[in-house]
Design a protein around this motif. Structure first.
Motif, PDB file in Angstrom:
ATOM      1  N   LEU A  70      29.903  70.602  20.014  1.00 64.39           N
ATOM      2  CA  LEU A  70      29.251  69.429  19.425  1.00 64.39           C
ATOM      3  C   LEU A  70      27.768  69.368  19.792  1.00 64.39           C
ATOM      4  O   LEU A  70      26.918  68.986  18.979  1.00 64.39           O
ATOM      5  CB  LEU A  70      29.992  68.171  19.914  1.00 64.39           C
ATOM      6  N   TYR A  73      25.727  71.461  17.519  1.00 65.46           N
ATOM      7  CA  TYR A  73      25.774  70.826  16.190  1.00 65.46           C
ATOM      8  C   TYR A  73      24.785  69.650  16.145  1.00 65.46           C
ATOM      9  O   TYR A  73      24.038  69.472  15.186  1.00 65.46           O
ATOM     10  CB  TYR A  73      27.205  70.334  15.921  1.00 65.46           C
ATOM     11  N   GLN A  74      24.797  68.854  17.219  1.00 65.93           N
ATOM     12  CA  GLN A  74      23.895  67.689  17.250  1.00 65.93           C
ATOM     13  C   GLN A  74      22.436  68.129  17.247  1.00 65.93           C
ATOM     14  O   GLN A  74      21.597  67.489  16.623  1.00 65.93           O
ATOM     15  CB  GLN A  74      24.174  66.847  18.496  1.00 65.93           C
ATOM     16  N   SER A  77      21.540  68.815  13.839  1.00 60.92           N
ATOM     17  CA  SER A  77      21.401  67.559  13.089  1.00 60.92           C
ATOM     18  C   SER A  77      20.097  66.862  13.457  1.00 60.92           C
ATOM     19  O   SER A  77      19.442  66.257  12.611  1.00 60.92           O
ATOM     20  CB  SER A  77      22.555  66.607  13.383  1.00 60.92           C
ATOM     21  N   THR A  89      17.125  58.228   8.843  1.00 60.38           N
ATOM     22  CA  THR A  89      17.743  57.405   7.794  1.00 60.38           C
ATOM     23  C   THR A  89      17.524  55.906   8.031  1.00 60.38           C
ATOM     24  O   THR A  89      17.562  55.124   7.080  1.00 60.38           O
ATOM     25  CB  THR A  89      19.251  57.683   7.708  1.00 60.38           C
ATOM     26  N   GLU A 113      24.657  51.221  17.012  1.00 55.93           N
ATOM     27  CA  GLU A 113      24.452  52.455  16.261  1.00 55.93           C
ATOM     28  C   GLU A 113      25.493  53.463  16.711  1.00 55.93           C
ATOM     29  O   GLU A 113      25.478  53.950  17.844  1.00 55.93           O
ATOM     30  CB  GLU A 113      23.034  53.014  16.481  1.00 55.93           C
ATOM     31  N   LEU A 117      21.756  59.948  17.719  1.00 59.56           N
ATOM     32  CA  LEU A 117      21.226  61.197  18.282  1.00 59.56           C
ATOM     33  C   LEU A 117      19.943  60.953  19.051  1.00 59.56           C
ATOM     34  O   LEU A 117      19.507  61.794  19.810  1.00 59.56           O
ATOM     35  CB  LEU A 117      20.958  62.211  17.163  1.00 59.56           C
ATOM     36  N   ASP A 135      27.588  57.672  21.141  1.00 64.06           N
ATOM     37  CA  ASP A 135      27.917  58.932  20.469  1.00 64.06           C
ATOM     38  C   ASP A 135      29.016  59.648  21.263  1.00 64.06           C
ATOM     39  O   ASP A 135      29.160  59.439  22.459  1.00 64.06           O
ATOM     40  CB  ASP A 135      26.695  59.852  20.358  1.00 64.06           C
ATOM     41  N   LEU A 136      29.746  60.485  20.557  1.00 59.30           N
ATOM     42  CA  LEU A 136      30.806  61.274  21.196  1.00 59.30           C
ATOM     43  C   LEU A 136      30.216  62.150  22.296  1.00 59.30           C
ATOM     44  O   LEU A 136      30.866  62.459  23.286  1.00 59.30           O
ATOM     45  CB  LEU A 136      31.482  62.188  20.168  1.00 59.30           C
ATOM     46  N   GLN A 146      30.559  57.634  24.070  1.00 61.93           N
ATOM     47  CA  GLN A 146      31.750  56.844  23.762  1.00 61.93           C
ATOM     48  C   GLN A 146      32.249  57.164  22.353  1.00 61.93           C
ATOM     49  O   GLN A 146      31.456  57.333  21.429  1.00 61.93           O
ATOM     50  CB  GLN A 146      31.394  55.353  23.828  1.00 61.93           C
ATOM     51  N   PHE A 148      33.749  55.692  19.230  1.00 64.72           N
ATOM     52  CA  PHE A 148      33.849  54.355  18.637  1.00 64.72           C
ATOM     53  C   PHE A 148      35.315  53.951  18.439  1.00 64.72           C
ATOM     54  O   PHE A 148      35.667  52.773  18.576  1.00 64.72           O
ATOM     55  CB  PHE A 148      33.104  54.334  17.295  1.00 64.72           C
ATOM     56  N   MET A 149      36.155  54.937  18.128  1.00 59.53           N
ATOM     57  CA  MET A 149      37.557  54.637  17.851  1.00 59.53           C
ATOM     58  C   MET A 149      38.320  54.251  19.125  1.00 59.53           C
ATOM     59  O   MET A 149      39.434  53.751  19.061  1.00 59.53           O
ATOM     60  CB  MET A 149      38.233  55.832  17.157  1.00 59.53           C
ATOM     61  N   SER A 167      25.465  56.098  10.169  1.00 56.00           N
ATOM     62  CA  SER A 167      24.639  56.995   9.373  1.00 56.00           C
ATOM     63  C   SER A 167      25.107  58.439   9.546  1.00 56.00           C
ATOM     64  O   SER A 167      25.015  58.992  10.656  1.00 56.00           O
ATOM     65  CB  SER A 167      23.179  56.848   9.792  1.00 56.00           C
ATOM     66  N   MET A 182      37.881  54.088  10.632  1.00 55.42           N
ATOM     67  CA  MET A 182      36.575  53.780  11.238  1.00 55.42           C
ATOM     68  C   MET A 182      35.931  52.583  10.522  1.00 55.42           C
ATOM     69  O   MET A 182      35.406  51.670  11.164  1.00 55.42           O
ATOM     70  CB  MET A 182      35.672  55.004  11.157  1.00 55.42           C
TER      71      MET A 182
HETATM   72  C1  LIG Z   1      25.605  64.243  11.628  1.00 57.37           C
HETATM   73  S1  LIG Z   1      25.423  63.383  13.128  1.00 57.37           S
HETATM   74  C2  LIG Z   1      24.490  62.023  12.496  1.00 57.37           C
HETATM   75  C3  LIG Z   1      23.552  61.490  13.456  1.00 57.37           C
HETATM   76  C4  LIG Z   1      22.601  60.399  13.015  1.00 57.37           C
HETATM   77  N1  LIG Z   1      23.273  59.119  12.948  1.00 57.37           N
HETATM   78  C5  LIG Z   1      21.883  60.700  11.709  1.00 57.37           C
HETATM   79  O1  LIG Z   1      21.906  59.852  10.810  1.00 57.37           O
HETATM   80  O2  LIG Z   1      21.271  61.762  11.587  1.00 57.37           O
HETATM   81  C6  LIG Z   1      27.018  62.621  13.363  1.00 57.37           C
HETATM   82  C7  LIG Z   1      27.185  62.068  14.770  1.00 57.37           C
HETATM   83  O3  LIG Z   1      28.265  61.137  14.767  1.00 57.37           O
HETATM   84  C8  LIG Z   1      28.905  61.225  16.009  1.00 57.37           C
HETATM   85  N2  LIG Z   1      30.259  60.653  15.890  1.00 57.37           N
HETATM   86  C9  LIG Z   1      31.239  61.041  15.043  1.00 57.37           C
HETATM   87  N3  LIG Z   1      32.352  60.318  15.246  1.00 57.37           N
HETATM   88  C10 LIG Z   1      32.071  59.439  16.245  1.00 57.37           C
HETATM   89  C11 LIG Z   1      32.823  58.454  16.928  1.00 57.37           C
HETATM   90  N4  LIG Z   1      34.110  58.241  16.631  1.00 57.37           N
HETATM   91  N5  LIG Z   1      32.231  57.746  17.907  1.00 57.37           N
HETATM   92  C12 LIG Z   1      30.937  57.974  18.240  1.00 57.37           C
HETATM   93  N6  LIG Z   1      30.169  58.914  17.638  1.00 57.37           N
HETATM   94  C13 LIG Z   1      30.723  59.645  16.654  1.00 57.37           C
HETATM   95  C14 LIG Z   1      28.892  62.725  16.308  1.00 57.37           C
HETATM   96  O4  LIG Z   1      29.074  62.990  17.672  1.00 57.37           O
HETATM   97  C15 LIG Z   1      27.516  63.144  15.803  1.00 57.37           C
HETATM   98  O5  LIG Z   1      26.556  63.135  16.817  1.00 57.37           O
END
Ligand SMILES: C[S@@+](CC[C@H](N)C(=O)[O-])C[C@H]1O[C@@H](n2cnc3c(N)ncnc32)[C@H](O)[C@@H]1O
Length: 288
Positions: A70, A73-74, A77, A89, A113, A117, A135-136, A146, A148-149, A167, A182
């Motif tokens: 992850l 990946y972040q 992103s 965004t 939020e 990131l 964030d995860l 954390q 969110f779920m 976002s 979610m």
């Molecule tokens: C593609 S990134 C988007 C980041 C940013 N919000 C943006 O708009 O560019 C998706 C992010 O959502 C986070 N994410 C996905 N599911 C999540 C959850 N259940 N709780 C917290 N964060 C989550 C992932 O860890 C990842 O960092």
């Protein structure tokens, strides 16, 4: 004058945020390949979990780790978010809000939020919001690690937030039911008092959603109408909408009403076609 022909988005991957120009750390092509591969592998992993295929699950988990997991990946992103590429965004949300009115508030609005990131996006630096970032996988000390779920529900049943941001998070969730769950869960954290008069035009409490445009414009199972239908069932109404070539932005105000116990929202084909994708968000029974 040469008129540029608009490209039709056919794949979900095309709708993901703008990616980086070549940098020393990761080229544009490398970050795009990484994001797409990550999404693909996550989908396969979830499928394997669903059918109890432990061998495939372990193989895919190892492959994801070998890609840097992850964290990597972040970082890819984040390149898409950098200011010089207009990738933040939350700037669109700021354009939509009556900033002059909000600046007169004695207390900042409370914002959550999810999937943060960075702590330096337009919303976070606006001083209008007191932002809690989660964030995860946290990329900064100001972002709480954390899911969110798994976030504990407010003790008194009263959500503290005026606004929640999702976002490019829902499309990150690998399965349709997880996405619906979610959305449903956001209600537990938003204020329930829907008649608050924070702004002249009622906008709060609300949910800001950004999706790759192809999720609503090129899916066999999901469209803007379907999104409206799903959100109406969750007592949300669309108050703002915008599309760019790659992204679909929307703002949803929580309205008075009760979400039906055991609400379902099934997957139904609405746009058949070989070149379309399978994105959808569903709700199934009381546990979603
Ligand atoms: C593609 S990134 C988007 C980041 C940013 N919000 C943006 O708009 O560019 C998706 C992010 O959502 C986070 N994410 C996905 N599911 C999540 C959850 N259940 N709780 C917290 N964060 C989550 C992932 O860890 C990842 O960092």
């Amino acid at each position: 004058m040469v008129v540029k022909k608009k490209k039709t988005l056919t794949r979900l991957a095309q709708g993901r945020p703008p990616l980086a120009t070549p940098s020393r750390s990761m080229t544009r092509k490398a970050s795009r390949t990484l994001i797409n591969k990550h999404h693909q592998l996550e989908k396969t992993r979830i499928r394997a979990i669903r059918i109890g295929d432990k061998e495939t699950e372990a193989k895919i988990t190892a492959e994801l780790e070998s890609l840097g997991g992850l964290d990597h990946y972040q970082k890819a992103s984040l390149q898409g978010q950098s200011i010089d590429r207009g990738g933040d965004t939350s700037k669109v949300l700021m354009e939509w809000l009556p900033l002059d009115e909000l600046k007169k508030q004695t207390q900042p609005l409370q914002m959550l939020e999810v999937g943060a990131l960075s702590t330096r996006n337009a919303c976070s630096t606006s001083k209008i919001f007191n932002v809690e970032h989660i964030d995860l996988n946290s990329q900064e000390p100001g972002i709480q690690q954390q899911d969110f779920m798994e976030r504990p529900l407010p003790e008194n049943g009263k959500g503290p937030f005026d606004i929640i941001s999702l976002s490019l998070v829902l499309n990150f969730v690998p399965d349709a039911l997880g996405r619906g769950a979610m959305l449903l869960r956001t209600l537990s954290f938003l204020r329930a008092d829907t008649d608050t008069t924070i702004t002249t035009e009622p906008l709060f409490p609300c949910l800001f959603v950004v999706l790759p445009r192809s999720c609503v414009d090129n899916s066999r199972y999901f469209t803007d109408d379907k999104f409206d239908e799903l959100m109406a069932a969750l007592c949300y109404t669309r108050v703002r909408s915008k599309k760019t070539q790659k992204l679909a932005y929307s703002l949803w105000r929580r309205v008075a009403g009760v979400v039906k116990e055991g609400l379902t929202f099934p997957k139904q084909e609405v746009n058949p076609g070989k070149t379309r994708n399978n994105f959808v968000m569903t709700l199934k029974g009381p546990k979603t």
